[in-house]
Design a protein around this motif. Sequence first.
Motif, PDB file in Angstrom:
ATOM      1  N   LEU A  87       0.848  -1.190   0.000  1.00  0.00           N
ATOM      2  CA  LEU A  87       0.000   0.000   0.000  1.00  0.00           C
ATOM      3  C   LEU A  87       0.889   1.247   0.000  1.00  0.00           C
ATOM      4  O   LEU A  87       2.020   1.195   0.507  1.00  0.00           O
ATOM      5  N   PRO A  88       0.430   2.319  -0.584  1.00  0.00           N
ATOM      6  CA  PRO A  88      -0.927   2.613  -1.069  1.00  0.00           C
ATOM      7  C   PRO A  88      -1.241   2.153  -2.495  1.00  0.00           C
ATOM      8  O   PRO A  88      -2.228   2.608  -3.068  1.00  0.00           O
ATOM      9  N   TRP A  89      -0.386   1.277  -3.064  1.00  0.00           N
ATOM     10  CA  TRP A  89      -0.718   0.713  -4.371  1.00  0.00           C
ATOM     11  C   TRP A  89      -1.829  -0.303  -4.167  1.00  0.00           C
ATOM     12  O   TRP A  89      -1.624  -1.356  -3.586  1.00  0.00           O
ATOM     13  N   MET A  90      -3.011  -0.012  -4.638  1.00  0.00           N
ATOM     14  CA  MET A  90      -4.182  -0.851  -4.393  1.00  0.00           C
ATOM     15  C   MET A  90      -4.233  -1.988  -5.403  1.00  0.00           C
ATOM     16  O   MET A  90      -5.063  -2.029  -6.318  1.00  0.00           O
ATOM     17  N   THR A  91      -3.325  -2.939  -5.228  1.00  0.00           N
ATOM     18  CA  THR A  91      -3.296  -4.133  -6.067  1.00  0.00           C
ATOM     19  C   THR A  91      -3.434  -5.361  -5.190  1.00  0.00           C
ATOM     20  O   THR A  91      -3.231  -5.300  -3.972  1.00  0.00           O
ATOM     21  N   GLY A  92      -3.801  -6.481  -5.816  1.00  0.00           N
ATOM     22  CA  GLY A  92      -4.091  -7.686  -5.031  1.00  0.00           C
ATOM     23  C   GLY A  92      -2.935  -8.177  -4.203  1.00  0.00           C
ATOM     24  O   GLY A  92      -3.122  -8.642  -3.071  1.00  0.00           O
ATOM     25  N   THR A  93      -1.713  -8.087  -4.724  1.00  0.00           N
ATOM     26  CA  THR A  93      -0.546  -8.568  -3.977  1.00  0.00           C
ATOM     27  C   THR A  93      -0.123  -7.621  -2.867  1.00  0.00           C
ATOM     28  O   THR A  93       0.766  -7.957  -2.080  1.00  0.00           O
ATOM     29  N   TRP A 135      15.443 -20.554  -0.637  1.00  0.00           N
ATOM     30  CA  TRP A 135      14.427 -20.445   0.423  1.00  0.00           C
ATOM     31  C   TRP A 135      14.262 -21.761   1.170  1.00  0.00           C
ATOM     32  O   TRP A 135      14.141 -21.777   2.402  1.00  0.00           O
ATOM     33  N   THR A 136      14.231 -22.875   0.459  1.00  0.00           N
ATOM     34  CA  THR A 136      14.018 -24.170   1.109  1.00  0.00           C
ATOM     35  C   THR A 136      15.230 -24.620   1.912  1.00  0.00           C
ATOM     36  O   THR A 136      15.117 -25.539   2.722  1.00  0.00           O
ATOM     37  N   ASP A 137      16.384 -24.010   1.679  1.00  0.00           N
ATOM     38  CA  ASP A 137      17.560 -24.298   2.513  1.00  0.00           C
ATOM     39  C   ASP A 137      17.528 -23.498   3.800  1.00  0.00           C
ATOM     40  O   ASP A 137      17.968 -23.974   4.846  1.00  0.00           O
ATOM     41  N   LYS A 138      17.015 -22.294   3.736  1.00  0.00           N
ATOM     42  CA  LYS A 138      17.010 -21.426   4.909  1.00  0.00           C
ATOM     43  C   LYS A 138      15.795 -21.670   5.798  1.00  0.00           C
ATOM     44  O   LYS A 138      15.885 -21.522   7.022  1.00  0.00           O
ATOM     45  N   PHE A 139      14.662 -22.055   5.210  1.00  0.00           N
ATOM     46  CA  PHE A 139      13.412 -22.206   5.970  1.00  0.00           C
ATOM     47  C   PHE A 139      13.016 -23.676   6.057  1.00  0.00           C
ATOM     48  O   PHE A 139      13.297 -24.472   5.164  1.00  0.00           O
ATOM     49  N   ASN A 140      12.313 -24.014   7.129  1.00  0.00           N
ATOM     50  CA  ASN A 140      11.831 -25.375   7.323  1.00  0.00           C
ATOM     51  C   ASN A 140      10.646 -25.708   6.428  1.00  0.00           C
ATOM     52  O   ASN A 140      10.486 -26.853   6.009  1.00  0.00           O
ATOM     53  N   HIS A 141       9.809 -24.721   6.152  1.00  0.00           N
ATOM     54  CA  HIS A 141       8.616 -24.964   5.334  1.00  0.00           C
ATOM     55  C   HIS A 141       8.355 -23.713   4.504  1.00  0.00           C
ATOM     56  O   HIS A 141       8.270 -22.608   5.053  1.00  0.00           O
ATOM     57  N   VAL A 142       8.234 -23.881   3.182  1.00  0.00           N
ATOM     58  CA  VAL A 142       8.043 -22.759   2.268  1.00  0.00           C
ATOM     59  C   VAL A 142       6.782 -23.005   1.449  1.00  0.00           C
ATOM     60  O   VAL A 142       6.651 -24.049   0.802  1.00  0.00           O
ATOM     61  N   VAL A 143       5.861 -22.035   1.494  1.00  0.00           N
ATOM     62  CA  VAL A 143       4.593 -22.123   0.772  1.00  0.00           C
ATOM     63  C   VAL A 143       4.527 -20.976  -0.225  1.00  0.00           C
ATOM     64  O   VAL A 143       4.775 -19.818   0.137  1.00  0.00           O
ATOM     65  N   GLY A 144       4.211 -21.282  -1.461  1.00  0.00           N
ATOM     66  CA  GLY A 144       4.021 -20.260  -2.477  1.00  0.00           C
ATOM     67  C   GLY A 144       2.546 -20.071  -2.783  1.00  0.00           C
ATOM     68  O   GLY A 144       1.792 -21.042  -2.822  1.00  0.00           O
ATOM     69  N   VAL A 145       2.122 -18.837  -2.981  1.00  0.00           N
ATOM     70  CA  VAL A 145       0.732 -18.516  -3.330  1.00  0.00           C
ATOM     71  C   VAL A 145       0.757 -17.781  -4.675  1.00  0.00           C
ATOM     72  O   VAL A 145       1.304 -16.677  -4.762  1.00  0.00           O
ATOM     73  N   VAL A 146       0.189 -18.400  -5.699  1.00  0.00           N
ATOM     74  CA  VAL A 146       0.206 -17.841  -7.048  1.00  0.00           C
ATOM     75  C   VAL A 146      -0.989 -16.909  -7.211  1.00  0.00           C
ATOM     76  O   VAL A 146      -2.140 -17.337  -7.083  1.00  0.00           O
ATOM     77  N   HIS A 147      -0.740 -15.641  -7.507  1.00  0.00           N
ATOM     78  CA  HIS A 147      -1.780 -14.623  -7.652  1.00  0.00           C
ATOM     79  C   HIS A 147      -2.112 -14.299  -9.099  1.00  0.00           C
ATOM     80  O   HIS A 147      -3.232 -13.906  -9.390  1.00  0.00           O
ATOM     81  N   THR A 148      -1.127 -14.407  -9.992  1.00  0.00           N
ATOM     82  CA  THR A 148      -1.246 -13.793 -11.315  1.00  0.00           C
ATOM     83  C   THR A 148      -1.024 -14.818 -12.412  1.00  0.00           C
ATOM     84  O   THR A 148      -0.151 -15.693 -12.297  1.00  0.00           O
ATOM     85  N   ASN A 149      -1.808 -14.664 -13.481  1.00  0.00           N
ATOM     86  CA  ASN A 149      -1.641 -15.495 -14.671  1.00  0.00           C
ATOM     87  C   ASN A 149      -0.695 -14.769 -15.632  1.00  0.00           C
ATOM     88  O   ASN A 149      -1.123 -14.105 -16.575  1.00  0.00           O
TER      89      ASN A 149
END
Length: 727
Positions: A264-270, A386-400
Amino acid sequence: MASFGVDTRPAAAGEGALSFLSRSLREDLRLIRARAGELETFLSAPVPEPDLFARLRKAYNTTSSSGSASGIGKTRLDLSAIGKAFEAEVGRGWGAKTGWRWEDEDAAEWEPIRAVKARLRDLDRKRQDQASDVLHKVKLSLKSMSFAPEASEEVPPLDLNELLAYFLKQSGPLFDQLGIKRDVCDKLVESLCSKRKDHFVYDPLSTSESSSFRNDNTCDELDLRIASVLQSTGHHYEGGFWDDGQKYDVADKRHVAIVTTASLPWMTGTAVNPLFRAAYLAKSSKQYVTLMVPWLCKSDQELVYPNNMTFSSPEDQESYIRDWLEERVGFKTDFRISFYPGKFQKERRSIIPAGDTSQFIPSKEADIAILEEPEHLNWYHHGKRWTDKFNHVVGVVHTNYLEYIKREKNGAIQAFFVKHINNLVARAYCHKVLRLSGATQDLARSMICNVHGVNPKFLEVGERIAAERESGQQSMSKGAYFLGKMVWAKGYRELIDLLAKHKTDLDGFKLDVYGNGEDSVEVQSAAKKLDLNLNFHKGRDHADDSLHGYKVFVNPSISDVLCTATAEALAMGKFVVCADHPSNEFFRSFPNCLTYTTSEDFVAKVKEAMTRDPQPLTPEQRYNLSWEAATQRFMEHSELDKVLSSNGDCASTSGNSVDRKMRKSASLPNMSDIVDGGLAFAHYCFTGSELLRLSTGAVPGTLNYNKQHSVDMHLLPPQVQNPVYGW
């Protein structure tokens, strides 16, 4: 018999027999000297067997005389001579001939002799035990080195067909990158396995383990065969070539870092949706939550943020974000907001991270990462995996992204490369990927689930409008409207084409359009040229009071993944007319969502919506649109609930299928992990070259942050943070 005061306490472990004898005899001889007169009288008395005592006297006199001659102050008794005297008599059967019987057999021997013998027996027994242990270990070592299994647990070794089948099965990720269908790989594996089908019958695992493995649909016979052979050899896989063993040490309260590509203040979904996700994840107070957003220099802020809004420091922008959020959620938020350097790319209207984003998360907090738009974050990521530094990594795809790229010049060629790059970064940097709808690219380890909710304010508006309608008030007096960023890809092309084609059928239909964007002039010129009945207005917040009176929201866009405006319109109790498209799959269950498949069907749905009133939402439908429900779906489908409840283990119980797969995978190297590590290493090398980055469309100077970033964010200068050696 007189006691000689022998110390019968056991010797310390490791003490030698001679040291024990010396220490015991010194105490004994002190007492012997005090009773020397008694011993002389005893030895001079007549006895039934004079030969025995003659030998004893001789041994004693010899010992005494040798001690006096040498001038030694202490008398040292020659026990060997005394012992020989006793042994000689016993050997001749002295006791048997005389009939002399001791009342206590344990006291038949002199106490020093008995203690010495007992000590020697103990030492001999320990030596035999140690020899036996060594021999046993040698046997086990030889047994483990032997290729011949025991007769009772014979496991046939793997043959060439089984090894080749397992290699093909584990090479699935590589085949995906090469474009080879999984069906071809599966058929080859099945053909190779069928040649040794008779060997799969044997299973050396325990009955309970074997039944649990077989009940797991994800474990086939080849997996059982490999696991059986590995278990019989005792092999345990400790990790791969690419693994980094140093990770966050799991604590009682976990850390969750949400990294997104806009703010914010960029009013976009991400910018909006990750903000709500952070607020509702932190609301439970079960974990620490940090939201990481990009910090733009003032020159980029002027290009991105509306109404020429700028911030002089990250603290000012954080204050604005929190005020905006708390005004809408209605509760005090308890999460941290931090910033990473970013640069705005004008051509694609997106923010690219500058430098290694992961370095701005301390290692002690690197536990769980949620990457909003993982492909976008990692296109040019040159840093720690990311998977080396973190125990669990989840990605959320927003855009086509593929849909947008296809609309550009040479879009087909660009989309081909972007498709494979997206799949590469998803495999290399995420453990789990959630796609908001089927309109997104099918990535590795991905599943479809809407994990977004709507602003609570929209649900409140819907409840208020429903209450007004029940009381007989006319709350929706306006007609139809469309709201969205005014660029062709956001549905404006489809809207103008539909209205132009059915201009006669929709005679008298008026549509108000709200939006700002780069294509505003072109869109309005096209509508004016076709003489369409469209009224254009400046963009505004969907929660604005001026929009509450509309009854129908028209959204013909097919480039969205999951249109937030559609969810907000449904939450306010409006009709929504949208295309029959995977991006609208979640909304079809709502009675006020009217989907169309053809342009003629579009006309019919618009007329239907304009002639009747929408139905009020049920409590269940309102809940499904809320962020509480979205957070629950996210926790379940990302497996975050299992991770949080099991202190770092993905399986909460030892008996479920996830735990079985983890235990099995710990025993055999996974080709998928090796491929993922290799892809990540290749991507790291590629993104480390500024020339290669620029050739693929990266913003110049994004390999590291610049001097202005270091001033704004109080960071070390870039030449200090990333020094160049070898000048």
